[in-house]
Design a protein around this motif. Sequence first.
Motif, short mmCIF file in Angstrom:
data_model
loop_
_atom_site.label_atom_id
_atom_site.label_comp_id
_atom_site.label_asym_id
_atom_site.label_seq_id
_atom_site.Cartn_x
_atom_site.Cartn_y
_atom_site.Cartn_z
N GLU A 7 -63.19 1.51 -31.69
CA GLU A 7 -63.78 2.42 -32.68
C GLU A 7 -65.31 2.29 -32.65
N SER A 11 -67.34 0.47 -35.43
CA SER A 11 -66.89 -0.88 -35.81
C SER A 11 -68.01 -1.76 -36.36
N LYS A 17 -59.87 -5.51 -37.17
CA LYS A 17 -58.46 -5.34 -36.81
C LYS A 17 -58.38 -5.42 -35.29
N ARG A 20 -49.70 -0.08 -34.28
CA ARG A 20 -50.99 0.27 -34.90
C ARG A 20 -50.89 1.44 -35.87
N PRO A 52 -60.13 -2.84 -41.62
CA PRO A 52 -59.28 -2.16 -40.64
C PRO A 52 -59.99 -1.04 -39.89
N LEU A 73 -62.24 -1.72 -35.15
CA LEU A 73 -61.04 -1.79 -34.31
C LEU A 73 -61.39 -2.20 -32.88
#
Length: 579
Positions: free
Chosen positions: A386, A389, A408, A438, A502, A505
């Motif tokens: 991601e 992040s 996460k 996921r 979360p 990622l």
Amino acid sequence: PLSYDEYHEWFNTMAPTSKVLESQKKYHFEFAPKISLIVATYNTDPSFLKAMIDSVINQTYSNWELCIADGSSNNQVEEYIRSHYDDQRIKFKRLHSNLGIAGNMNAALELCTGEYIAFFDHDDLLTPDALFENVKVLQNKNVKFVYSDEDKLISEIGIYKDPRFKPDFNLTLLRTQNYICHFLVVSKSLISRIGAFKSEYDGAQDYDFVLRASEVLKPKEIYHIPKILYHWRMHQASTAANPESKLYAFTAGKRALEDHLMRLRLQATVEMGKSLGIYNVHYEIVGNPLVSIIIPNKDHIDDLDRAIESIQEKSSYRNFEMIIVENNSTDESAFDYYKEIENKYPNVKVVYWKDEFNYSAINNFGFEFSKGDYILLLNNDTEMIEPNSLKSMLGYCQLDEVGAVGAKLLYPDDTIQHAGVIMGLGGIANHAFVNLNRENGGYFNMAFTASEVSAVTAACMMIKRSVFEEVGKLDTDFKVAFNDIDLCMKIRKKNYSIIFDPHALFYHFESKSRGLEDTPEKIERFNGEIERFETKWKDILKNGDPYYNPNFSLRYPGGYYLKSPDEFYANRKEQGGDH
């Protein structure tokens, strides 16, 4: 551990026996406050009304009053109560019109004379010991806000299901969903201080109330009872059975959360989460602080390159430096790679650790070369998925009360490797939701929601520089295992919180089946580190993880399964208690 299909039977097994309930009725409390239960009725089904009132009359604690404000369109509720109940403790007020949920609840509040107010829905049920358990807690006069666990009752067949076993107070989780819900008992003085329910949040008026309470209460004034004391009835029109029946409530909840953040001057955006009733909060970055990413490495150049390139290419947050700590590589091509990567990226620096492998010492060494106000400890076998992040972790890490933030982490097959750490799970500590897909939110969507946790893994952990220094960095006596858990314990001991985020990622390519301790020397060292941790943090291990409800099993693998009755009894025996 047991599955939730077995919950109805589990609840009946664990519920207090008639002998225990009789002894509660005779018990004399030193402090026996009056509890005022407030209920707003609206065209309530007479059978539900009767069950609700009877569940109050059957309480083992008797100093209560039931304050009912009725906004019904006819006289049915009033007539039923007047003809079936002759108890001075039941107070009733017929409203000239339906004032909406908040207005009706406030009208019920006006009838109250108790020192504590309990919030109760017109078609739900209390367990017989609900008030007794609350008054037991209220012997501590500091406590102003008590909440407990709850479940759902399928009306038609009388089956209990979907238990909501909650953590102790968790502000970050509260900012993603109203996990407090029922059964909530608060001091009347708190309501005088923050005000009652607000009509502009109808449908989420209780969420707004709890958020406002969180702004003024100290942690010691909030208490969680880890027992099911409330049954939330599921029927055709209820939100419990059909969340879509009250979509407006979730929009109102979003507004309540936005207003809460605004009152606290926290710059953030709130969006609807992956399922109804959960929200994602994205905190805005203050300034443009430097993040120092520390990555230990020995050989494994392909892994390291993937980790570096994923952040360099994808990260939406750009003010970072990378410190690679070279630790006795034997592959000559590793050293050529280091020169290449330093030439390619001006924000990458390689430093050389000559001593034996000691994870803590290696990261502490890398820290000495860092310049950032925020440190990201990162394994070389990770890959950012991601792009936001770093941004997301930094947003949380900048909050005053936060010490560290964990991401996460997924295995390459898109199952969870890390979504926070649970103390005591399978021994010292283990990761929550391991091997869960996921796309699965897990128990009450906890894998999708940011929350405070006891610990996170240092495979990807952001920490304030000032906090890292304040707690004395990583403990070098933990050479391989538990150094990150120990670091988190030290951070929490200084009253900072640890956040599982979360929205940050990464893949973590650690093998699912890797053999950790496969030689006598490694086993001896590992056992020594277990012993050291148990000695250093015995109180935390004994008292249990505050963010993991004691009704959950500690058997591993797992997490968030029901603790079986025999596990309860085994625990009690260990602690020298009886059944």
